[in-house]
Motif scaffolding. Structure first.
Motif, mmCIF file in Angstrom:
data_model
loop_
_atom_site.group_PDB
_atom_site.id
_atom_site.type_symbol
_atom_site.label_atom_id
_atom_site.label_comp_id
_atom_site.label_asym_id
_atom_site.label_seq_id
_atom_site.Cartn_x
_atom_site.Cartn_y
_atom_site.Cartn_z
ATOM 1 N N GLN A 21 58.499 40.386 -34.533
ATOM 2 C CA GLN A 21 58.665 41.566 -33.680
ATOM 3 C C GLN A 21 59.594 41.283 -32.510
ATOM 4 O O GLN A 21 60.362 42.160 -32.101
ATOM 5 C CB GLN A 21 57.316 42.085 -33.175
ATOM 6 C CG GLN A 21 57.412 43.439 -32.496
ATOM 7 C CD GLN A 21 57.914 44.538 -33.429
ATOM 8 O OE1 GLN A 21 57.374 44.740 -34.503
ATOM 9 N NE2 GLN A 21 58.966 45.262 -33.021
ATOM 10 N N ASN A 48 51.681 42.472 -35.884
ATOM 11 C CA ASN A 48 51.987 43.787 -36.430
ATOM 12 C C ASN A 48 53.462 44.058 -36.166
ATOM 13 O O ASN A 48 53.956 43.819 -35.066
ATOM 14 C CB ASN A 48 51.113 44.864 -35.793
ATOM 15 C CG ASN A 48 49.657 44.660 -36.138
ATOM 16 O OD1 ASN A 48 49.322 44.273 -37.253
ATOM 17 N ND2 ASN A 48 48.784 44.912 -35.189
ATOM 18 N N ILE A 49 54.147 44.558 -37.181
ATOM 19 C CA ILE A 49 55.591 44.739 -37.128
ATOM 20 C C ILE A 49 55.908 46.231 -37.084
ATOM 21 O O ILE A 49 55.344 47.008 -37.847
ATOM 22 C CB ILE A 49 56.268 44.129 -38.379
ATOM 23 C CG1 ILE A 49 55.840 42.685 -38.600
ATOM 24 C CG2 ILE A 49 57.775 44.274 -38.313
ATOM 25 C CD1 ILE A 49 56.159 41.765 -37.475
ATOM 26 N N GLU A 50 56.830 46.617 -36.208
ATOM 27 C CA GLU A 50 57.329 47.987 -36.173
ATOM 28 C C GLU A 50 58.827 47.933 -36.439
ATOM 29 O O GLU A 50 59.599 47.400 -35.645
ATOM 30 C CB GLU A 50 57.042 48.624 -34.819
ATOM 31 C CG GLU A 50 57.373 50.082 -34.775
ATOM 32 C CD GLU A 50 56.943 50.737 -33.474
ATOM 33 O OE1 GLU A 50 57.795 51.447 -32.884
ATOM 34 O OE2 GLU A 50 55.800 50.525 -33.044
ATOM 35 N N MET A 51 59.237 48.489 -37.575
ATOM 36 C CA MET A 51 60.624 48.387 -38.019
ATOM 37 C C MET A 51 61.539 49.354 -37.280
ATOM 38 O O MET A 51 61.090 50.327 -36.683
ATOM 39 C CB MET A 51 60.696 48.663 -39.520
ATOM 40 C CG MET A 51 60.007 47.603 -40.373
ATOM 41 S SD MET A 51 60.830 46.000 -40.337
ATOM 42 C CE MET A 51 62.317 46.366 -41.261
ATOM 43 N N ILE A 66 53.459 37.757 -43.388
ATOM 44 C CA ILE A 66 53.100 38.589 -42.240
ATOM 45 C C ILE A 66 51.631 38.927 -42.415
ATOM 46 O O ILE A 66 51.259 39.615 -43.370
ATOM 47 C CB ILE A 66 53.924 39.889 -42.186
ATOM 48 C CG1 ILE A 66 55.412 39.582 -42.028
ATOM 49 C CG2 ILE A 66 53.421 40.791 -41.054
ATOM 50 C CD1 ILE A 66 56.312 40.798 -42.185
ATOM 51 N N VAL A 70 52.850 46.472 -41.248
ATOM 52 C CA VAL A 70 54.260 46.815 -41.069
ATOM 53 C C VAL A 70 54.330 48.330 -40.978
ATOM 54 O O VAL A 70 53.866 49.042 -41.864
ATOM 55 C CB VAL A 70 55.133 46.304 -42.223
ATOM 56 C CG1 VAL A 70 56.587 46.701 -42.006
ATOM 57 C CG2 VAL A 70 55.007 44.791 -42.364
ATOM 58 N N LEU A 82 62.186 45.495 -46.394
ATOM 59 C CA LEU A 82 61.479 44.208 -46.450
ATOM 60 C C LEU A 82 61.877 43.554 -47.767
ATOM 61 O O LEU A 82 61.918 44.231 -48.803
ATOM 62 C CB LEU A 82 59.966 44.403 -46.470
ATOM 63 C CG LEU A 82 59.255 44.897 -45.241
ATOM 64 C CD1 LEU A 82 57.774 45.122 -45.555
ATOM 65 C CD2 LEU A 82 59.400 43.918 -44.097
ATOM 66 N N VAL A 87 53.083 40.379 -47.294
ATOM 67 C CA VAL A 87 52.432 41.128 -46.223
ATOM 68 C C VAL A 87 50.968 41.304 -46.613
ATOM 69 O O VAL A 87 50.670 41.778 -47.713
ATOM 70 C CB VAL A 87 53.071 42.519 -46.006
ATOM 71 C CG1 VAL A 87 52.347 43.273 -44.894
ATOM 72 C CG2 VAL A 87 54.547 42.397 -45.704
ATOM 73 N N ILE A 97 51.045 48.611 -45.099
ATOM 74 C CA ILE A 97 52.328 49.280 -44.940
ATOM 75 C C ILE A 97 52.082 50.756 -44.619
ATOM 76 O O ILE A 97 51.417 51.455 -45.383
ATOM 77 C CB ILE A 97 53.186 49.200 -46.220
ATOM 78 C CG1 ILE A 97 53.332 47.769 -46.731
ATOM 79 C CG2 ILE A 97 54.538 49.894 -46.014
ATOM 80 C CD1 ILE A 97 54.266 46.909 -45.945
#
Length: 190
Positions: A21, A48-51, A66, A70, A82, A87, A97
């Motif tokens: 991130q 936690n990933i925010e694209m 991860i 996501v 991705l 994930v 996701i």
């Protein structure tokens, strides 16, 4: 001719960043003519990933993990992806996701990944993908969902949860789907 790519490395040590991130947040000028690829080296990244638009998060190998979620959310209006990464939602009891883009034509591509969901608590819908708006193109992935808790209050056990009124297209090519459920009274579907 494809647009040039900017490369950012994420590694537990020796990379440009130690968290995915952080690498995403550092990008402020991505565009169709200036795409970014974030290379993720092996290790478990509990976050936690925010694209964002025009970014690809690519694992060096499937041992780039991860452990979290996501999110492709309303800030995503173009394309992002991705690739070659694992994930898993860990113990979060959330969809690994979530796709809720701000455009029906925003494209999310997921290639050569393993996506795992483990659910241990009650929830109305359990699954892997929570798709509310946008286009999902998923290729050559292993998708696993374990909803083995015997939960009669759950409305649905599924891989793809299409909850929004604006879903455009979901395509899945050469993927393996596995859904484990001990439920006897609920809707179980892919």
């Amino acid at each position: 001719m494809p647009s040039p790519q900017q490369i950012i490395n994420v590694a537990k040590s020796g990379g440009d960043f130690t968290e995915i991130q952080e690498a995403i947040d550092s990008i402020e000028d991505a565009s169709p003519s200036k795409r970014y690829v974030i290379i993720v080296y092996p290790g478990t990244y509990s976050e936690n990933i925010e694209m964002k638009d025009y970014i690809t998060v690519r694992g060096v190998s499937i041992s780039s993990v991860i452990r979290g979620t996501v999110l492709f959310k309303d800030s995503v209006s173009a394309d992002c992806s991705l690739e070659n990464i694992w994930v898993e939602n860990g113990t979060s009891n959330k969809f690994p996701i979530t796709i809720n883009c701000n455009s029906d034509t925003a494209t999310v591509t997921i290639k050569d990944c393993q996506i795992s969901a483990f659910w241990s608590t009650n929830a109305q819908v359990k699954g892997v993908f929570d798709i509310q708006r946008g286009i999902l193109d998923i290729r050559r992935c292993f998708i696993y969902c374990n909803c083995s808790i015997n939960d009669t209050s759950v409305f649905q056990h599924t891989i793809y949860s299409l909850q929004g009124a604006n879903v455009s297209v979901v395509t899945s090519y050469d993927c393996i789907h596995e859904l484990v459920s001990s439920s006897t009274a609920n809707d179980i579907s892919i």
